[in-house]
Design a protein around this motif. Structure first.
Motif, PDB file in Angstrom:
ATOM      1  N   PHE A  13       0.817  -1.200   0.000  1.00 28.22           N
ATOM      2  CA  PHE A  13       0.000   0.000   0.000  1.00 28.22           C
ATOM      3  C   PHE A  13       0.859   1.261   0.000  1.00 28.22           C
ATOM      4  CE2 PHE A  13      -2.355  -3.184   2.622  1.00 28.22           C
ATOM      5  CZ  PHE A  13      -3.364  -3.455   1.707  1.00 28.22           C
ATOM      6  N   PRO A  14       1.437   1.616  -1.123  1.00 23.15           N
ATOM      7  CA  PRO A  14       2.173   2.889  -1.137  1.00 23.15           C
ATOM      8  C   PRO A  14       1.216   4.044  -0.883  1.00 23.15           C
ATOM      9  CG  PRO A  14       1.846   2.053  -3.370  1.00 23.15           C
ATOM     10  CD  PRO A  14       1.399   0.968  -2.445  1.00 23.15           C
ATOM     11  N   ASP A  15       1.690   5.040  -0.157  1.00 19.47           N
ATOM     12  CA  ASP A  15       0.842   6.189   0.146  1.00 19.47           C
ATOM     13  C   ASP A  15       0.553   6.985  -1.120  1.00 19.47           C
ATOM     14  OD1 ASP A  15       0.633   5.706   2.891  1.00 19.47           O
ATOM     15  OD2 ASP A  15       2.570   6.668   3.276  1.00 19.47           O
ATOM     16  N   PHE A  16      -0.658   7.515  -1.194  1.00 21.92           N
ATOM     17  CA  PHE A  16      -1.030   8.337  -2.333  1.00 21.92           C
ATOM     18  C   PHE A  16      -0.438   9.739  -2.176  1.00 21.92           C
ATOM     19  CE2 PHE A  16      -4.603   5.269  -2.200  1.00 21.92           C
ATOM     20  CZ  PHE A  16      -4.446   4.733  -3.479  1.00 21.92           C
ATOM     21  N   PRO A  17      -0.132  10.402  -3.280  1.00 11.76           N
ATOM     22  CA  PRO A  17       0.384  11.777  -3.187  1.00 11.76           C
ATOM     23  C   PRO A  17      -0.659  12.704  -2.576  1.00 11.76           C
ATOM     24  CG  PRO A  17      -0.183  11.204  -5.461  1.00 11.76           C
ATOM     25  CD  PRO A  17      -0.252   9.938  -4.678  1.00 11.76           C
ATOM     26  N   LYS A  18      -0.196  13.698  -1.857  1.00  7.58           N
ATOM     27  CA  LYS A  18      -1.119  14.625  -1.197  1.00  7.58           C
ATOM     28  C   LYS A  18      -1.561  15.709  -2.167  1.00  7.58           C
ATOM     29  CE  LYS A  18       0.219  13.839   3.569  1.00  7.58           C
ATOM     30  NZ  LYS A  18       0.589  14.431   4.871  1.00  7.58           N
ATOM     31  N   ALA A 326     -15.114   7.746 -12.366  1.00  6.24           N
ATOM     32  CA  ALA A 326     -16.136   8.789 -12.194  1.00  6.24           C
ATOM     33  C   ALA A 326     -16.079   9.436 -10.812  1.00  6.24           C
ATOM     34  CB  ALA A 326     -17.525   8.200 -12.440  1.00  6.24           C
ATOM     35  N   LEU A 327     -15.802   8.663  -9.774  1.00  9.25           N
ATOM     36  CA  LEU A 327     -15.792   9.248  -8.433  1.00  9.25           C
ATOM     37  C   LEU A 327     -14.532  10.056  -8.169  1.00  9.25           C
ATOM     38  CD1 LEU A 327     -17.546   6.415  -6.440  1.00  9.25           C
ATOM     39  CD2 LEU A 327     -18.294   8.789  -6.600  1.00  9.25           C
ATOM     40  N   ARG A 328     -13.389   9.611  -8.683  1.00  9.93           N
ATOM     41  CA  ARG A 328     -12.194  10.453  -8.545  1.00  9.93           C
ATOM     42  C   ARG A 328     -12.364  11.747  -9.326  1.00  9.93           C
ATOM     43  NH1 ARG A 328      -7.322   5.905  -8.950  1.00  9.93           N
ATOM     44  NH2 ARG A 328      -7.351   5.299  -6.742  1.00  9.93           N
ATOM     45  N   PHE A 329     -12.968  11.649 -10.499  1.00 13.01           N
ATOM     46  CA  PHE A 329     -13.266  12.851 -11.280  1.00 13.01           C
ATOM     47  C   PHE A 329     -14.199  13.770 -10.489  1.00 13.01           C
ATOM     48  CE2 PHE A 329     -16.256  15.085 -14.021  1.00 13.01           C
ATOM     49  CZ  PHE A 329     -15.420  15.746 -14.915  1.00 13.01           C
ATOM     50  N   LEU A 640     -13.105   4.366  -0.620  1.00 16.71           N
ATOM     51  CA  LEU A 640     -13.702   3.126  -1.116  1.00 16.71           C
ATOM     52  C   LEU A 640     -13.230   2.817  -2.526  1.00 16.71           C
ATOM     53  CD1 LEU A 640     -17.325   3.588   0.279  1.00 16.71           C
ATOM     54  CD2 LEU A 640     -15.749   1.727   0.876  1.00 16.71           C
ATOM     55  N   VAL A 641     -13.042   3.848  -3.326  1.00 13.20           N
ATOM     56  CA  VAL A 641     -12.480   3.660  -4.663  1.00 13.20           C
ATOM     57  C   VAL A 641     -11.022   3.202  -4.580  1.00 13.20           C
ATOM     58  CG1 VAL A 641     -11.643   4.960  -6.675  1.00 13.20           C
ATOM     59  CG2 VAL A 641     -14.037   5.153  -5.956  1.00 13.20           C
ATOM     60  N   ASP A 642     -10.263   3.757  -3.638  1.00 11.80           N
ATOM     61  CA  ASP A 642      -8.863   3.360  -3.495  1.00 11.80           C
ATOM     62  C   ASP A 642      -8.724   1.868  -3.218  1.00 11.80           C
ATOM     63  OD1 ASP A 642      -8.027   5.967  -3.904  1.00 11.80           O
ATOM     64  OD2 ASP A 642      -7.878   6.444  -1.766  1.00 11.80           O
ATOM     65  N   ILE A 655      -8.412  11.189 -16.254  1.00 12.77           N
ATOM     66  CA  ILE A 655      -9.288  11.853 -15.286  1.00 12.77           C
ATOM     67  C   ILE A 655      -9.528  10.997 -14.041  1.00 12.77           C
ATOM     68  CG2 ILE A 655     -10.438  13.223 -17.055  1.00 12.77           C
ATOM     69  CD1 ILE A 655     -12.851  11.335 -16.803  1.00 12.77           C
ATOM     70  N   GLY A 656      -9.001   9.769 -14.040  1.00  8.99           N
ATOM     71  CA  GLY A 656      -9.221   8.895 -12.901  1.00  8.99           C
ATOM     72  C   GLY A 656      -7.954   8.530 -12.147  1.00  8.99           C
ATOM     73  N   ARG A 657      -6.867   9.242 -12.406  1.00  8.82           N
ATOM     74  CA  ARG A 657      -5.602   8.899 -11.766  1.00  8.82           C
ATOM     75  C   ARG A 657      -5.656   9.156 -10.258  1.00  8.82           C
ATOM     76  NH1 ARG A 657      -1.172   8.060 -15.112  1.00  8.82           N
ATOM     77  NH2 ARG A 657       0.232   8.673 -13.430  1.00  8.82           N
ATOM     78  N   ALA A 658      -4.860   8.384  -9.529  1.00 14.48           N
ATOM     79  CA  ALA A 658      -4.908   8.426  -8.067  1.00 14.48           C
ATOM     80  C   ALA A 658      -4.413   9.740  -7.495  1.00 14.48           C
ATOM     81  CB  ALA A 658      -4.094   7.268  -7.488  1.00 14.48           C
TER      82      ALA A 658
END
Length: 700
Positions: A13-18, A326-329, A640-642, A655-658
């Protein structure tokens, strides 16, 4: 061979960028890492990460942004990728047949990358290889090793030009010749050509061919399967008597070569009959462990349940990809706001929550159900291979068949509708091909059709339920099944007397409430369908006409409601089990309740029609509960998407990148497209070939 991923669980689980999504991640009520471990388990997560990492680091799997391949080049690339998958040895022969969860995880990985690749690999290994393993005997197992070494390449040839869902009417024949101990495979005319067969178009060297088995004297023993060589593995040229070709471009999955074949008196050895359901001795005597022809037919087509459950998993993966995009967007796209100067993320709007969050809940509920049904199917197959001929095993097979027949329609239609909603929820940016929603829509579309048209398949499930009720009425048989999906029908009369008692939305925030409503709904639709069927028969309709006249508003609705109930029931039990960590119970409970209420709300008219709902309050309570749950899940949506989204390389949507850098990613992707800053190659037509307009001047 790719090495196994080592390291601590944290390495998974690498941390996501802030970036822009950090605010939503910080507001989540749970740890997405903890939920991932609970849902998948460390072994599965480690395996999936190994697969994804191998694909991303291999140049052969590099995404070809800006490059549009021809049909021939795409199919060539897809084959090369498929061959590389075998070289990595992600799955062994043992894994394929004895590790269903690992096989399911692998399907998930390949499909999320490209369904053309996943379909090619699994049609070869699962459809062709598993058909041989499950329908054949030891004399056929030499083919299994050749499958995994790619000495041969396989396909599954059931459907024909004029027959698909009606498998009993398949017209390809296999006449046995005792003089040479051979079967003669023959297509009587072009309407009997095998059609829509994946891998057959350009690649397959061998096929599992379904044909009507005839013995000397003309007696037909029904549909059986045979291994037939259709091409020379060294040249890929057709074998004598075989006409085989490619069907051409499709709406989606064009890396997969679907094809057709006709057979003209093609002779194959007697041993090429896959003989678990029935065999022929050298002198032409027919032998079968099944005395009942219906049981034998069901056993010969048992692999179709494998295909249908696999399609459920494919559809769920497509839905997961779409809601992730869609949800990240929605969490980063800002439009309008309470003041002229302030814009807010569109996810903050109730309408956007209502459009997308039920599909997120559906992705979770259907993922768990499809995985659990896959494990049930593996148990059934173990029984068949072990020679279990018990009454329980037969009933188990009927139940699995009913669940697979309605599960595929429910999952594929939910994904179809969900992908479209996600596309629209992303506005114009969702219409750009590079953002992948259009590809997902096209690649998911055949899930509604192959391995059985959805509406036709639902009849299998309603027939199963009506048959149970008829048996009870005729002989007092108990309404029970091995997986207990119909056991609630024992209380059938009592359930029909129940009514909805919720007085406020708070009463509906647990999935137990819609679960009780669903049980009433299924009992009501079962009673109505049963009465309609008997009414049709009393009026003079034969059995075919009576069943045909009961589908719309009755049997079709019954099958879907029963399937939705089964999904709701299993997900409710899973999310409310004692083993759920306390920190995850609230979010899982909300997902369970939202999926149940949202699905149930589509049956509001029937709930009022049958008297379970009365007065305006009941419908309003359900609607209020749905909106309340959407609001409660809004801050958890990104986390939940993550949990369900694959790495950016696999998701393949700017448009859906983390990182949530919506506009930066979109702009960069647009500029990478080929020729975006160049003038059109047809520029001279614009500059030097002006139309002559003199004669077209309007008269004043």
């Amino acid at each position: 061979m790719v090495p196994t991923l080592e390291g601590s669980p944290d390495a998974l689980f690498p941390d996501f960028p802030k970036g822009p999504l950090h605010a939503y991640r910080a507001r989540a009520s749970f740890s997405w890492k903890e939920l991932s471990l609970f849902l998948e388990g460390e072994d599965t997560l480690r395996f999936k990460k190994t697969v994804f990492s191998a694909l991303e680091s291999d140049p052969l799997f590099a995404r070809s942004h800006g490059t549009h391949l021809s049909l021939e080049k795409y199919r060539e690339l897809n084959f090369l990728r498929c061959r590389r998958i075998f070289e990595y040895e992600f799955l062994s022969v043992e894994d394929m047949f004895r590790s269903p969860l690992k096989m399911l995880a692998f399907t998930h990985c390949l499909g999320m990358y490209d369904w053309s690749l996943a379909a090619k690999y699994f049609l070869h290994t699962m459809a062709f290889g598993s058909a041989i393993y499950n329908s054949g005997s030891e004399r056929h197992f030499e083919y299994i090793q050749k499958v995994f070494s790619m000495e041969i390449f396989g396909c599954f040839a059931l459907t024909e030009v004029s027959h698909g869902s009606n498998t009993k009417a398949i017209r390809t024949t296999a006449h046995y010749d005792p003089a040479t101990e051979e079967f003669i495979i023959h297509s009587p005319d072009f309407e009997a050509a095998k059609f829509w067969v994946g891998n057959m178009g350009k690649t397959a060297t061998h096929a599992v061919v379904f044909a009507q088995l005839y013995l000397p004297g003309g007696q037909c023993h029904g549909l059986h399967s045979f291994v037939v060589q259709i091409r020379d593995p060294k040249t890929l040229l057709p074998m004598p008597g075989v006409m085989v070709g490619d069907m051409g471009k499709k709406l989606g999955q064009n890396g997969l070569d679907n094809g057709f074949a006709m057979f003209h008196q093609v002779r194959i050895p007697r041993q090429n009959l896959l003989n678990r359901a029935g065999d022929v001795t050298p002198d032409g005597t027919y032998l079968s462990p099944f005395q009942d022809a219906r049981q034998r037919f069901g056993a010969s087509l048992g692999s179709l349940s494998v295909g249908r459950v696999s399609i459920m998993c494919m559809a769920v993966a497509n839905l997961q990809l779409a809601v992730s995009i869609a949800l990240r967007f929605s969490a980063t796209r800002r439009q309008f706001g309470p003041t002229q100067e302030e814009e807010i993320p569109v996810l903050e709007y109730q309408l956007q929550q209502w459009r997308l969050l039920p599909y997120l809940a559906a992705a979770y509920a259907l993922h768990y159900f499809s995985k659990s049904l896959f494990l049930d199917l593996a148990e059934l197959q173990r029984g068949l291979l072990g020679g279990d001929r018990s009454a329980r095993q037969a009933e188990f097979g009927h139940e699995i068949h009913a669940l697979a027949s309605a599960g595929k329609p429910l999952a594929s239609w939910t994904a179809q509708q969900g992908i479209q909603e996600c596309r629209e929820a992303c506005g114009g940016h969702g219409y750009l091909a590079m953002n992948r929603l259009g590809v997902l829509r096209d690649d998911n579309d055949p899930n509604c059709t192959y391995e059985g048209d959805n509406n036709v398949l639902l009849q299998q499930t309603s027939n199963y339920l009506l048959g149970l009720l008829a048996r009870r009425d005729q002989g007092g048989a108990r309404l029970q099944s091995p997986l207990k999906t119909v056991d609630f029908l024992e209380a059938y009369p009592d359930i029909l007397g129940q009514r909805f008692t919720g007085s406020s939305f708070a009463d509906c925030l647990d999935s137990a409430v819609p679960l009780a409503a669903y049980k009433w709904l299924v009992c009501y639709l079962l009673r109505e369908s049963y009465q309609k069927l008997n009414q049709e028969k009393r009026s003079g309709s034969n059995d075919f006409e009576a069943r045909n006249n009961c589908q719309v508003y009755y049997c079709r609705s019954l099958a879907l409601a029963f399937m939705e109930l089964t999904v709701v029931q299993r997900f409710h039990e899973y999310t409310h089990q004692p083993g759920v960590p306390p920190s995850l119970r609230p979010v899982l409970g909300r997902l369970s309740a939202l999926y149940a209420l949202w699905s149930l709300s589509r049956h509001t008219a029937v709930l009022y029609q049958g008297g379970y709902f009365s007065g305006p309050q009941a419908g309003k309570v359900v609607e209020s509960a749905i909106l309340t749950l959407c609001s409660q899940l809004k801050d958890d949506a990104v986390a939940l998407v993550d949990v369900i989204a694959p790495p950016d390389f696999v998701l393949d949507s700017p448009i859906g990148r983390a990182d949530g850098e919506l506009y930066k990613n979109l702009w960069g992707a647009v500029l990478q497209e080929s020729s975006v800053l160049e003038r059109g190659s047809w520029w001279a037509e614009f500059s030097h070939n002006k139309p002559v307009l003199g004669s077209l001047k309007p008269k004043l």
